[in-house]
Design a protein around this motif. Structure first.
Motif, PDB file in Angstrom:
ATOM      1  N   SER A  93     -12.797  -2.464   6.743  1.00 47.48           N
ATOM      2  CA  SER A  93     -11.694  -1.508   6.638  1.00 47.48           C
ATOM      3  C   SER A  93     -10.569  -2.080   5.768  1.00 47.48           C
ATOM      4  O   SER A  93      -9.853  -1.335   5.095  1.00 47.48           O
ATOM      5  CB  SER A  93     -11.154  -1.149   8.023  1.00 47.48           C
ATOM      6  N   ASP A  94     -10.405  -3.396   5.801  1.00 49.07           N
ATOM      7  CA  ASP A  94      -9.470  -4.061   4.892  1.00 49.07           C
ATOM      8  C   ASP A  94     -10.102  -4.194   3.512  1.00 49.07           C
ATOM      9  O   ASP A  94     -11.316  -4.066   3.349  1.00 49.07           O
ATOM     10  CB  ASP A  94      -9.123  -5.464   5.409  1.00 49.07           C
ATOM     11  N   SER A 117       0.631  -4.696   5.420  1.00 47.85           N
ATOM     12  CA  SER A 117       1.017  -3.444   6.074  1.00 47.85           C
ATOM     13  C   SER A 117       0.189  -2.272   5.554  1.00 47.85           C
ATOM     14  O   SER A 117       0.290  -1.893   4.382  1.00 47.85           O
ATOM     15  CB  SER A 117       2.507  -3.149   5.855  1.00 47.85           C
ATOM     16  N   ARG A 118      -0.571  -1.682   6.454  1.00 46.93           N
ATOM     17  CA  ARG A 118      -1.335  -0.479   6.119  1.00 46.93           C
ATOM     18  C   ARG A 118      -0.423   0.734   6.019  1.00 46.93           C
ATOM     19  O   ARG A 118      -0.746   1.720   5.365  1.00 46.93           O
ATOM     20  CB  ARG A 118      -2.402  -0.249   7.191  1.00 46.93           C
ATOM     21  N   VAL A 119       0.726   0.650   6.674  1.00 47.34           N
ATOM     22  CA  VAL A 119       1.691   1.740   6.633  1.00 47.34           C
ATOM     23  C   VAL A 119       2.327   1.841   5.252  1.00 47.34           C
ATOM     24  O   VAL A 119       2.564   2.946   4.737  1.00 47.34           O
ATOM     25  CB  VAL A 119       2.770   1.535   7.719  1.00 47.34           C
ATOM     26  N   LEU A 120       2.594   0.697   4.635  1.00 49.88           N
ATOM     27  CA  LEU A 120       3.215   0.680   3.313  1.00 49.88           C
ATOM     28  C   LEU A 120       2.207   0.912   2.186  1.00 49.88           C
ATOM     29  O   LEU A 120       2.585   1.266   1.079  1.00 49.88           O
ATOM     30  CB  LEU A 120       3.926  -0.659   3.086  1.00 49.88           C
ATOM     31  N   GLY A 121       0.912   0.704   2.485  1.00 50.70           N
ATOM     32  CA  GLY A 121      -0.127   0.870   1.476  1.00 50.70           C
ATOM     33  C   GLY A 121      -0.739   2.259   1.509  1.00 50.70           C
ATOM     34  O   GLY A 121      -0.227   3.178   2.157  1.00 50.70           O
ATOM     35  N   GLN A 122      -1.868   2.393   0.817  1.00 55.13           N
ATOM     36  CA  GLN A 122      -2.586   3.660   0.768  1.00 55.13           C
ATOM     37  C   GLN A 122      -3.698   3.643   1.811  1.00 55.13           C
ATOM     38  O   GLN A 122      -4.469   2.686   1.894  1.00 55.13           O
ATOM     39  CB  GLN A 122      -3.183   3.880  -0.622  1.00 55.13           C
ATOM     40  N   ALA A 125      -7.959   8.964   4.424  1.00 51.03           N
ATOM     41  CA  ALA A 125      -7.778   9.927   5.506  1.00 51.03           C
ATOM     42  C   ALA A 125      -8.693   9.582   6.673  1.00 51.03           C
ATOM     43  O   ALA A 125      -9.901   9.399   6.495  1.00 51.03           O
ATOM     44  CB  ALA A 125      -8.068  11.342   5.008  1.00 51.03           C
ATOM     45  N   GLY A 126      -8.109   9.484   7.850  1.00 49.20           N
ATOM     46  CA  GLY A 126      -8.886   9.191   9.044  1.00 49.20           C
ATOM     47  C   GLY A 126      -9.129   7.722   9.307  1.00 49.20           C
ATOM     48  O   GLY A 126      -9.749   7.357  10.306  1.00 49.20           O
ATOM     49  N   GLU A 194       6.279  -8.616   4.606  1.00 49.94           N
ATOM     50  CA  GLU A 194       5.198  -7.630   4.621  1.00 49.94           C
ATOM     51  C   GLU A 194       4.844  -7.276   3.185  1.00 49.94           C
ATOM     52  O   GLU A 194       5.730  -7.200   2.324  1.00 49.94           O
ATOM     53  CB  GLU A 194       5.615  -6.361   5.362  1.00 49.94           C
ATOM     54  N   VAL A 195       3.571  -7.042   2.935  1.00 51.74           N
ATOM     55  CA  VAL A 195       3.133  -6.552   1.633  1.00 51.74           C
ATOM     56  C   VAL A 195       2.233  -5.344   1.875  1.00 51.74           C
ATOM     57  O   VAL A 195       1.507  -5.301   2.875  1.00 51.74           O
ATOM     58  CB  VAL A 195       2.382  -7.628   0.823  1.00 51.74           C
ATOM     59  N   PRO A 196       2.266  -4.353   1.000  1.00 52.06           N
ATOM     60  CA  PRO A 196       1.393  -3.191   1.182  1.00 52.06           C
ATOM     61  C   PRO A 196      -0.076  -3.584   0.983  1.00 52.06           C
ATOM     62  O   PRO A 196      -0.411  -4.325   0.055  1.00 52.06           O
ATOM     63  CB  PRO A 196       1.847  -2.226   0.082  1.00 52.06           C
ATOM     64  N   VAL A 197      -0.932  -3.104   1.866  1.00 56.10           N
ATOM     65  CA  VAL A 197      -2.378  -3.255   1.679  1.00 56.10           C
ATOM     66  C   VAL A 197      -3.031  -1.899   1.896  1.00 56.10           C
ATOM     67  O   VAL A 197      -2.512  -1.062   2.643  1.00 56.10           O
ATOM     68  CB  VAL A 197      -2.996  -4.295   2.636  1.00 56.10           C
ATOM     69  N   ASN A 198      -4.136  -1.695   1.251  1.00 56.54           N
ATOM     70  CA  ASN A 198      -4.867  -0.442   1.401  1.00 56.54           C
ATOM     71  C   ASN A 198      -5.833  -0.540   2.581  1.00 56.54           C
ATOM     72  O   ASN A 198      -6.192  -1.629   3.029  1.00 56.54           O
ATOM     73  CB  ASN A 198      -5.600  -0.104   0.110  1.00 56.54           C
ATOM     74  N   TYR A 199      -6.262   0.610   3.053  1.00 54.59           N
ATOM     75  CA  TYR A 199      -7.068   0.645   4.270  1.00 54.59           C
ATOM     76  C   TYR A 199      -8.042   1.812   4.183  1.00 54.59           C
ATOM     77  O   TYR A 199      -7.693   2.895   3.719  1.00 54.59           O
ATOM     78  CB  TYR A 199      -6.146   0.803   5.483  1.00 54.59           C
ATOM     79  N   ARG A 200      -9.263   1.582   4.644  1.00 54.97           N
ATOM     80  CA  ARG A 200     -10.284   2.629   4.580  1.00 54.97           C
ATOM     81  C   ARG A 200     -11.002   2.739   5.930  1.00 54.97           C
ATOM     82  O   ARG A 200     -10.831   1.886   6.810  1.00 54.97           O
ATOM     83  CB  ARG A 200     -11.305   2.304   3.485  1.00 54.97           C
ATOM     84  N   LYS A 201     -11.804   3.770   6.067  1.00 55.65           N
ATOM     85  CA  LYS A 201     -12.591   3.912   7.288  1.00 55.65           C
ATOM     86  C   LYS A 201     -13.542   2.731   7.412  1.00 55.65           C
ATOM     87  O   LYS A 201     -14.167   2.310   6.440  1.00 55.65           O
ATOM     88  CB  LYS A 201     -13.394   5.216   7.252  1.00 55.65           C
ATOM     89  N   ARG A 202     -13.629   2.212   8.596  1.00 64.24           N
ATOM     90  CA  ARG A 202     -14.479   1.067   8.846  1.00 64.24           C
ATOM     91  C   ARG A 202     -15.956   1.468   8.779  1.00 64.24           C
ATOM     92  O   ARG A 202     -16.291   2.658   8.913  1.00 64.24           O
ATOM     93  CB  ARG A 202     -14.183   0.460  10.214  1.00 64.24           C
ATOM     94  N   ILE A 203     -16.821   0.504   8.589  1.00 66.09           N
ATOM     95  CA  ILE A 203     -18.255   0.729   8.713  1.00 66.09           C
ATOM     96  C   ILE A 203     -18.601   0.623  10.198  1.00 66.09           C
ATOM     97  O   ILE A 203     -18.328  -0.394  10.842  1.00 66.09           O
ATOM     98  CB  ILE A 203     -19.053  -0.297   7.897  1.00 66.09           C
ATOM     99  N   GLY A 204     -19.192   1.672  10.757  1.00 66.42           N
ATOM    100  CA  GLY A 204     -19.509   1.670  12.177  1.00 66.42           C
ATOM    101  C   GLY A 204     -18.373   2.250  12.993  1.00 66.42           C
ATOM    102  O   GLY A 204     -17.390   2.777  12.458  1.00 66.42           O
TER     103      GLY A 204
END
Length: 230
Positions: A93-94, A117-122, A125-126, A194-204
């Motif tokens: 997800s990271d 920070s996932r809040v500061l990054g992109q 959805a979900g 804090e630094v912005p980081v992006n976040y995606r749906k995890r595998i599983g």
């Protein structure tokens, strides 16, 4: 260049762990440590084949896995110990390729603890469930009110000087690990960023936010930890 080690707690992440390891910038990292946290699948074998050092922690709990990784690192000869420890999740997800941005404030001498920070990054959805978004808001608000620190996230992707990490005296063995680190750092006046980081749906499927029980237990433990450390 400073020595950097990555610690990845992993529970049943055989489908994702190789992706995580391969995306870590190899030119920057001395060692990738995967702590197999009582998995029932092939997480260990896949991680080892991908080039990671694999440790085994049979006691369930995110904090238990992190503590095992730290103990392994601390037992190395002084000249082999890392200067910086990076933590990230094993579910992909990271974005491990963002590691340079996460460690940069430490390299610049501006911070000793950096939260991605996932809040500061992109965010895809979900990727963050509603209960995670609310829990993050509540926890970071309490940290601001009670400890005087301004965070936007309890994100798992984080970097810390190894000497600072040892001074914190981390103890939590499960859901309270991330907030414990931030609360203890606040009490010890550790420089943070804090630094912005992006976040995606995890595998599983998430073992915590993917279930009602896991979400309730995690939320309870996070709030309990914040007040317990006052």
């Amino acid at each position: 260049m400073p020595r950097i080690s990555v610690i990845i707690p992993a529970y049943n992440e055989e489908k994702s762990i190789a992706h995580v390891i391969s995306d870590i910038p190899a030119e920057l990292v001395q060692e990738v440590i995967v702590v197999n946290n009582n998995s029932s699948d092939s997480t260990s074998e896949v991680a080892r084949a991908a080039g990671a050092t694999v440790l085994h922690e049979p006691r369930p709990g995110y904090g238990n896995a992190c503590l095992t990784g730290i103990a392994y690192t601390a037992n190395k000869p002084a000249q082999e110990q890392p200067d910086i420890i990076v933590f990230l999740d094993g579910d992909y997800s990271d974005y491990p390729g963002e590691l340079p941005q996460v460690v940069q404030p430490i390299l610049d001498g501006k911070a000793d603890l950096v939260i991605g920070s996932r809040v500061l990054g992109q965010r895809e959805a979900g990727a963050l469930m509603p209960q995670q978004i609310f829990g993050n808001w509540l926890a970071t608000t309490l940290l601001r009110w009670l400890y005087g620190v301004r965070y936007t996230d309890l994100g798992p992707f984080r970097a810390i000087r190894f000497s600072t990490l040892q001074q914190l005296g981390m103890r939590d063995r499960n859901y309270g690990w991330t907030v414990e680190m931030q609360a203890r750092a606040a009490k010890q006046k550790v420089r943070y960023a804090e630094v912005p980081v992006n976040y995606r749906k995890r595998i599983g499927v998430s073992k915590v936010s993917g279930t009602v029980k896991g979400s309730v237990l995690a939320g309870y433990k996070i709030i309990l930890t914040i007040f317990k450390l006052l």
